[in-house]
Design a protein around this motif. Sequence first.
Motif, PDB file in Angstrom:
ATOM      1  N   VAL A  32       0.848  -1.198   0.000  1.00 51.74           N
ATOM      2  CA  VAL A  32       0.000   0.000   0.000  1.00 51.74           C
ATOM      3  C   VAL A  32       0.881   1.245   0.000  1.00 51.74           C
ATOM      4  N   GLU A  33       0.617   2.130  -0.960  1.00 49.97           N
ATOM      5  CA  GLU A  33       1.323   3.410  -1.022  1.00 49.97           C
ATOM      6  C   GLU A  33       0.312   4.494  -1.356  1.00 49.97           C
ATOM      7  N   GLY A  34       0.158   5.463  -0.462  1.00 48.70           N
ATOM      8  CA  GLY A  34      -0.749   6.564  -0.725  1.00 48.70           C
ATOM      9  C   GLY A  34      -2.197   6.157  -0.897  1.00 48.70           C
ATOM     10  N   GLY A  35      -2.616   5.141  -0.171  1.00 48.66           N
ATOM     11  CA  GLY A  35      -3.997   4.691  -0.267  1.00 48.66           C
ATOM     12  C   GLY A  35      -4.290   3.821  -1.464  1.00 48.66           C
ATOM     13  N   ARG A  36      -3.245   3.451  -2.213  1.00 49.40           N
ATOM     14  CA  ARG A  36      -3.387   2.569  -3.368  1.00 49.40           C
ATOM     15  C   ARG A  36      -2.461   1.370  -3.234  1.00 49.40           C
ATOM     16  N   ILE A  37      -2.812   0.301  -3.908  1.00 50.74           N
ATOM     17  CA  ILE A  37      -1.903  -0.831  -4.019  1.00 50.74           C
ATOM     18  C   ILE A  37      -0.881  -0.530  -5.109  1.00 50.74           C
ATOM     19  N   GLU A  38       0.387  -0.793  -4.816  1.00 54.23           N
ATOM     20  CA  GLU A  38       1.444  -0.622  -5.803  1.00 54.23           C
ATOM     21  C   GLU A  38       1.722  -1.992  -6.444  1.00 54.23           C
ATOM     22  N   PRO A  39       1.209  -2.252  -7.653  1.00 58.89           N
ATOM     23  CA  PRO A  39       1.338  -3.589  -8.244  1.00 58.89           C
ATOM     24  C   PRO A  39       2.773  -4.006  -8.532  1.00 58.89           C
ATOM     25  N   THR A  40       3.657  -3.027  -8.739  1.00 58.44           N
ATOM     26  CA  THR A  40       5.062  -3.372  -8.976  1.00 58.44           C
ATOM     27  C   THR A  40       5.655  -4.111  -7.778  1.00 58.44           C
ATOM     28  N   ALA A  41       5.267  -3.712  -6.556  1.00 54.47           N
ATOM     29  CA  ALA A  41       5.757  -4.387  -5.355  1.00 54.47           C
ATOM     30  C   ALA A  41       5.275  -5.826  -5.301  1.00 54.47           C
ATOM     31  N   LEU A  42       4.073  -6.074  -5.803  1.00 51.60           N
ATOM     32  CA  LEU A  42       3.543  -7.442  -5.820  1.00 51.60           C
ATOM     33  C   LEU A  42       4.351  -8.309  -6.775  1.00 51.60           C
ATOM     34  N   CYS A  43       4.678  -7.757  -7.950  1.00 55.50           N
ATOM     35  CA  CYS A  43       5.503  -8.512  -8.895  1.00 55.50           C
ATOM     36  C   CYS A  43       6.873  -8.821  -8.313  1.00 55.50           C
ATOM     37  N   ARG A  44       7.459  -7.827  -7.649  1.00 53.24           N
ATOM     38  CA  ARG A  44       8.791  -8.048  -7.081  1.00 53.24           C
ATOM     39  C   ARG A  44       8.765  -9.103  -5.984  1.00 53.24           C
ATOM     40  N   GLN A  45       7.672  -9.170  -5.235  1.00 51.40           N
ATOM     41  CA  GLN A  45       7.534 -10.214  -4.236  1.00 51.40           C
ATOM     42  C   GLN A  45       7.581 -11.599  -4.887  1.00 51.40           C
ATOM     43  N   LEU A  46       7.131 -11.667  -6.127  1.00 48.52           N
ATOM     44  CA  LEU A  46       7.133 -12.919  -6.888  1.00 48.52           C
ATOM     45  C   LEU A  46       8.381 -13.046  -7.751  1.00 48.52           C
TER      46      LEU A  46
ATOM     47  N   PRO B 147      -3.933   3.907 -15.111  1.00 50.91           N
ATOM     48  CA  PRO B 147      -4.753   2.806 -14.593  1.00 50.91           C
ATOM     49  C   PRO B 147      -4.616   1.533 -15.426  1.00 50.91           C
ATOM     50  N   ARG B 148      -4.504   1.690 -16.735  1.00 50.60           N
ATOM     51  CA  ARG B 148      -4.380   0.526 -17.619  1.00 50.60           C
ATOM     52  C   ARG B 148      -3.069  -0.214 -17.347  1.00 50.60           C
ATOM     53  N   ILE B 149      -1.979   0.530 -17.217  1.00 47.17           N
ATOM     54  CA  ILE B 149      -0.681  -0.096 -16.948  1.00 47.17           C
ATOM     55  C   ILE B 149      -0.683  -0.751 -15.574  1.00 47.17           C
ATOM     56  N   ARG B 150      -1.272  -0.088 -14.585  1.00 48.76           N
ATOM     57  CA  ARG B 150      -1.346  -0.680 -13.246  1.00 48.76           C
ATOM     58  C   ARG B 150      -2.107  -1.997 -13.277  1.00 48.76           C
ATOM     59  N   PHE B 151      -3.200  -2.049 -14.041  1.00 52.88           N
ATOM     60  CA  PHE B 151      -3.946  -3.305 -14.168  1.00 52.88           C
ATOM     61  C   PHE B 151      -3.086  -4.374 -14.821  1.00 52.88           C
ATOM     62  N   LEU B 152      -2.367  -4.029 -15.898  1.00 51.68           N
ATOM     63  CA  LEU B 152      -1.551  -5.023 -16.589  1.00 51.68           C
ATOM     64  C   LEU B 152      -0.453  -5.574 -15.677  1.00 51.68           C
ATOM     65  N   ILE B 153       0.146  -4.727 -14.853  1.00 51.55           N
ATOM     66  CA  ILE B 153       1.176  -5.205 -13.931  1.00 51.55           C
ATOM     67  C   ILE B 153       0.566  -6.137 -12.891  1.00 51.55           C
ATOM     68  N   ALA B 154      -0.609  -5.770 -12.361  1.00 50.94           N
ATOM     69  CA  ALA B 154      -1.292  -6.659 -11.417  1.00 50.94           C
ATOM     70  C   ALA B 154      -1.702  -7.954 -12.095  1.00 50.94           C
ATOM     71  N   HIS B 155      -2.084  -7.875 -13.360  1.00 47.93           N
ATOM     72  CA  HIS B 155      -2.461  -9.059 -14.142  1.00 47.93           C
ATOM     73  C   HIS B 155      -1.256  -9.985 -14.297  1.00 47.93           C
ATOM     74  N   ALA B 156      -0.095  -9.384 -14.517  1.00 49.21           N
ATOM     75  CA  ALA B 156       1.134 -10.183 -14.598  1.00 49.21           C
ATOM     76  C   ALA B 156       1.409 -10.891 -13.274  1.00 49.21           C
ATOM     77  N   ALA B 157       1.208 -10.172 -12.152  1.00 46.36           N
ATOM     78  CA  ALA B 157       1.398 -10.789 -10.842  1.00 46.36           C
ATOM     79  C   ALA B 157       0.443 -11.952 -10.639  1.00 46.36           C
ATOM     80  N   ALA B 158      -0.799 -11.811 -11.126  1.00 47.30           N
ATOM     81  CA  ALA B 158      -1.777 -12.887 -10.995  1.00 47.30           C
ATOM     82  C   ALA B 158      -1.316 -14.132 -11.742  1.00 47.30           C
ATOM     83  N   HIS B 159      -0.771 -13.958 -12.939  1.00 47.54           N
ATOM     84  CA  HIS B 159      -0.239 -15.110 -13.687  1.00 47.54           C
ATOM     85  C   HIS B 159       0.953 -15.717 -12.959  1.00 47.54           C
ATOM     86  N   ALA B 160       1.869 -14.872 -12.498  1.00 46.67           N
ATOM     87  CA  ALA B 160       3.068 -15.375 -11.824  1.00 46.67           C
ATOM     88  C   ALA B 160       2.710 -16.105 -10.537  1.00 46.67           C
TER      89      ALA B 160
END
Length: 284
Positions: free
Chosen positions: A123-137, A174-187
Amino acid sequence: MTSLPAEELGPTLRRLRRRRGMTQRQLAEAAGTHVTHISRVESGERVTVSRGLLERLGDELDAQAELAAAAGRVSARAEQGLCQFPDALQDSVLEAKTLPALRRLAAAARAQRLLSRTPGGAVEGGRIEPTALCRQLRLQPVVSSAGNGPPLSFEDGQVIVTDPGQHGDPAALPRIRFLIAHAAAHALDKQLSCVFPRMGSGEDLACDVAAYLLCPPNLLEDAFRSTVLEAGSDAQDPWVSDIGAVVTAVARKLGVPGWIAIRRLADEALLDEEALYYTLGDRP
């Protein structure tokens, strides 16, 4: 009973047990099982773990939801409810709504597992940072300029995110943030391929996981409540207010595409998605 992915459950169980200051034997005795069983689960062997044992372990460790998510299962209450309607899972008429609902329950469990493993919940600034999720994976997102390539491609520990929109488009972030989160979902499911925006090959589930990752219940409800407060007392009434404006405001607060906001608001029963299509003539 089910065979669970112990590589996910094992580390979680070990961490929770140690947090409580318990030995494997103490936990086994408290949960009514043998110490060897606990040892095998924690060590990563694929063993059979019953719902009852999961609940007892959760009670002892005060971590029902976390263990259920690590085991890839929906909550006990949800399972009990679904068991009362087994025919709904097979009925050709009902499955069009039943199966997506079950898929979203499974997506929530997967997403909760990743969020719980990511420091600070990403969580950063009241939003989820999807890049951090990818890095966790152990996946590094690399954003490419708009082009004709696929939105997501995986190679050598990286995911190349190609924005299909126009440069300077306000919907790009927003579109890029979704795609990064989508990548995390696949990973998360070790599926390093993607055919989105075409569906199939796990894309339905990946979209549901990505939507939950970007709009977890706590942040979603905070964004919705603050939007309603700002808009006034009529904001939740689909007959007198502009529900589209509420959805747009929530989407902006969370940095997600509008369709993600609609889906998640409906999932959490904060909004009737049909309200977007109501007119005064539809009102009974």
